[in-house]
Enzyme design. Sequence first.
Site, PDB file in Angstrom:
ATOM      1  CD  GLU A 299      40.028  46.873  30.933  1.00  0.00           C
ATOM      2  OE1 GLU A 299      39.799  47.953  31.199  1.00  0.00           O
ATOM      3  OE2 GLU A 299      39.309  45.919  31.144  1.00  0.00           O
ATOM      4  CG  HIS A 323      40.609  49.512  37.995  1.00  0.00           C
ATOM      5  ND1 HIS A 323      39.827  48.693  38.879  1.00  0.00           N
ATOM      6  CD2 HIS A 323      40.171  49.408  36.746  1.00  0.00           C
ATOM      7  CE1 HIS A 323      38.834  48.351  38.055  1.00  0.00           C
ATOM      8  NE2 HIS A 323      38.907  48.710  37.019  1.00  0.00           N
ATOM      9  CD  GLU A 324      41.468  50.889  33.850  1.00  0.00           C
ATOM     10  OE1 GLU A 324      41.320  50.101  33.116  1.00  0.00           O
ATOM     11  OE2 GLU A 324      40.527  51.850  34.567  1.00  0.00           O
ATOM     12  CG  HIS A 327      41.154  45.558  34.112  1.00  0.00           C
ATOM     13  ND1 HIS A 327      40.547  44.534  34.275  1.00  0.00           N
ATOM     14  CD2 HIS A 327      40.622  46.593  34.230  1.00  0.00           C
ATOM     15  CE1 HIS A 327      39.226  45.343  34.583  1.00  0.00           C
ATOM     16  NE2 HIS A 327      39.568  46.530  34.447  1.00  0.00           N
ATOM     17  CD  GLU A 346      36.104  46.212  35.257  1.00  0.00           C
ATOM     18  OE1 GLU A 346      36.749  46.614  36.220  1.00  0.00           O
ATOM     19  OE2 GLU A 346      36.246  46.230  34.046  1.00  0.00           O
ATOM     20  CG  ASP A 405      27.192  50.641  29.002  1.00  0.00           C
ATOM     21  OD1 ASP A 405      28.382  50.245  29.366  1.00  0.00           O
ATOM     22  OD2 ASP A 405      26.649  51.844  29.423  1.00  0.00           O
ATOM     23  CE1 TYR A 413      32.723  48.110  36.882  1.00  0.00           C
ATOM     24  CE2 TYR A 413      35.008  48.617  37.438  1.00  0.00           C
ATOM     25  CZ  TYR A 413      33.844  48.613  36.729  1.00  0.00           C
ATOM     26  OH  TYR A 413      34.013  49.053  35.332  1.00  0.00           O
TER      27      TYR A 413
HETATM   28  N1  BES Z   1      36.974  48.269  31.779  1.00  0.00           N
HETATM   29  C1  BES Z   1      36.700  49.192  32.642  1.00  0.00           C
HETATM   30  C2  BES Z   1      35.771  50.201  31.778  1.00  0.00           C
HETATM   31  C3  BES Z   1      34.655  49.691  30.895  1.00  0.00           C
HETATM   32  C4  BES Z   1      33.838  48.785  31.668  1.00  0.00           C
HETATM   33  C5  BES Z   1      34.471  50.276  29.795  1.00  0.00           C
HETATM   34  C6  BES Z   1      32.681  48.224  30.969  1.00  0.00           C
HETATM   35  C7  BES Z   1      33.356  49.581  29.058  1.00  0.00           C
HETATM   36  C8  BES Z   1      32.539  48.659  29.582  1.00  0.00           C
HETATM   37  C9  BES Z   1      37.709  49.841  33.266  1.00  0.00           C
HETATM   38  O1  BES Z   1      38.736  49.203  33.630  1.00  0.00           O
HETATM   39  C10 BES Z   1      37.318  50.662  34.576  1.00  0.00           C
HETATM   40  O2  BES Z   1      36.725  49.758  35.385  1.00  0.00           O
HETATM   41  N2  BES Z   1      37.339  51.778  34.666  1.00  0.00           N
HETATM   42  C11 BES Z   1      36.916  52.659  36.018  1.00  0.00           C
HETATM   43  C12 BES Z   1      38.068  52.639  36.934  1.00  0.00           C
HETATM   44  C13 BES Z   1      37.905  52.606  38.271  1.00  0.00           C
HETATM   45  C14 BES Z   1      36.849  51.402  38.772  1.00  0.00           C
HETATM   46  C15 BES Z   1      39.132  52.830  39.033  1.00  0.00           C
HETATM   47  C16 BES Z   1      36.300  53.753  35.559  1.00  0.00           C
HETATM   48  O3  BES Z   1      36.495  54.623  34.166  1.00  0.00           O
HETATM   49  O4  BES Z   1      35.877  54.731  36.277  1.00  0.00           O
HETATM   50 ZN    ZN Z   2      38.161  47.876  35.464  1.00  0.00          ZN
END
Ligand code: BES
Ligand code: ZN
Length: 635
Positions: A299, A323-324, A327, A346, A405, A413
């Site tokens: 995002e 989703h993005e 955010h 999330e 991480d 989520y």
């Molecule tokens: N912000 C996250 C990705 C992220 C989280 C990167 C933690 C680094 C550390 C992004 O918004 C995300 O959640 N992406 C998901 C989307 C899905 C839940 C719809 C993905 O990449 O799968």
């Molecule tokens: Zn996310």
Amino acid sequence: MNKLYLFFCLTLSIALSSCDSQEITENEDESKKVIISQPVRDAHSYANLDEIRTKHIHLDLEVDFTTKSIYGIARHEMVNNGTDTAIFDIKGLEINRVTIGKEGNEANADYVIGKEDPILGAPLSVKVDSNTTFINIYYKTTSESNALDWLDPILTNGKKHPYLYTQGQAILTRTWIPTQDSPSNRITYSADVKVPKELMALMSAKNPTKKNEKGEYHFEMKQPIPVYLIALAVGDLSYRKLGKNSGVYTEPSMIGKVAWEFADLQKMIGAAEELYGKYEWEQYDVIVLPYSFPFGGMENPRLTFANPTLIAGDRSLVTVIAHELAHSWSGNLVTNATWDDFWLNEGFTVYFENRIMESLYGKEVADILALIEFQELEMEIEEISNGMHPEDTYLKLALDGRDPDDGMTQIAYVKGAFFLKTLEETVGREKFDAFINKYFDTYKFKTLTTETFEKYLTENLLKPNKIKFNTKEWLYGKGMPKNCVKLVSPRFEGLQKLADDFAAGKNIFYAKRKKDVLTRDKYITQEWLAFIRKLPRDISIDKLKKLDEKLNFKNCGNAEIMTEWYVLGIQAGYTELRPNISAFLNKVGRRKFLLPIYKTLAKDAENLKFARQVYKQARPYYHSVSQKTMDDLLK
Ligand code: BES
Ligand code: ZN
């Protein structure tokens, strides 16, 4: 004792004692916002934010594809509470010089780099005066700068030009910019970026829509953001406007397809604003990156980074874009103060994403999406509960000493989203939406902890409506509380029944009328996921072959379905899939797909051998985020 040594000892004691900053909290009286001194300790940053903090960064960057490094100056404008040391986070950076003072009127500053921690990197402590407000750090990125993915032309769609993109969240910004890398601080930024002139540069800021002749780009981000949202992409890029304040960037060879896939973007923005208030970032664009991008989407403000696997050709994976976009409120506007509060980013976003999908495509579709996520949550709870950190099923995490991480699980989520869904069901949608609107408005451009949210929820939703709710159990308890909402979806169950029928030997491909014959386009992606997940893990190879013959799961081009299919195939011993699996793993770098496939392969010796062979070949093409996860798995 020399001066620098003394300075170092002093700095170390500061670094150890002062990761606190203040949090702004709401008073009972709406109009009086007070700052209470509730310290926020961010275990993942060395920065001494309560003493000195960045309010603006100007970046001077030169992107050099021949050496695969960025030569940079990070010019920090600080708010100084009268300290003599400013501490920044760095990792994998070569620091060449640090100065104090405005550009052009700079004096060299003493600095010391502390001991390197394998997760956090090192504190960079700069000696300042109590009135210092400008600190300039001259640096160069290295091959250890894990935020950066440098791609040779062969890994791009056009195959002619190299490509670079960054991934800052959670704590990788410090690997390409020396910063106070904690989400609890917000900054504005500007940048001057020089790139090879045949390429275009984009940032999470006001962006160009055309290449310029010199390859010199200027950027401004005027709304304050946490530094994990600073982002850069450089490549042979083109732009297409989609609506009033939306558009897409990608390589020229893909722009038409991408624009078609995301045609609903402007409508999504409208739906989101209708739900939770004004979009605060002016423009909303999406850039579709090369396949190595480790996430579905990221995002970055004004410019969501997206994975090309979303371009399924049937608009079936746009939920990631919802989703993005969500955010832009939950995460970017209202931000988790620490990575232990990640669910605030999330969980809210998954809840909001589902509401956008409901607005655009109806409740039936939204429920199917939520049920698929719920299944993933159940599996993950099971796994975490039996693992080394069963406490990771709490919404409020305790990630001290660990990589943030580790908190990126379905707990933040989906448990987070179901917590909010359950609250919605309890108080009713109207009151809940009014509450969320007020929450976003109260905390916009601020950060907060779970504890502050808990208090805000009690004061603003539960008490006024005289509702007793097991908030503490949801936030600080394990697994799923019993009062979690139960979704019922006839369509979802229909596909589960179809799977049972097929497994029991029924010919599901027979129909009297041709138009009733089962084809893949009869159902949406997530219905097929429900179908595949319901098939028995020891199903016969003949049956799997039959499905491939009729529905071509193995090569259908939809990465969600292919991943689910490969996992089942591996479990059922359908070894004929190996060439497909190998091709997929050599192309796609999105961790969400790699992990279940490699993990399933790693469960038996023969498959593990195959996994290691494939990984050896594919690893160089993955982003460091995916490399790290797979290294841990396959080591
Ligand atoms: N912000 C996250 C990705 C992220 C989280 C990167 C933690 C680094 C550390 C992004 O918004 C995300 O959640 N992406 C998901 C989307 C899905 C839940 C719809 C993905 O990449 O799968
Ligand atoms: Zn996310």
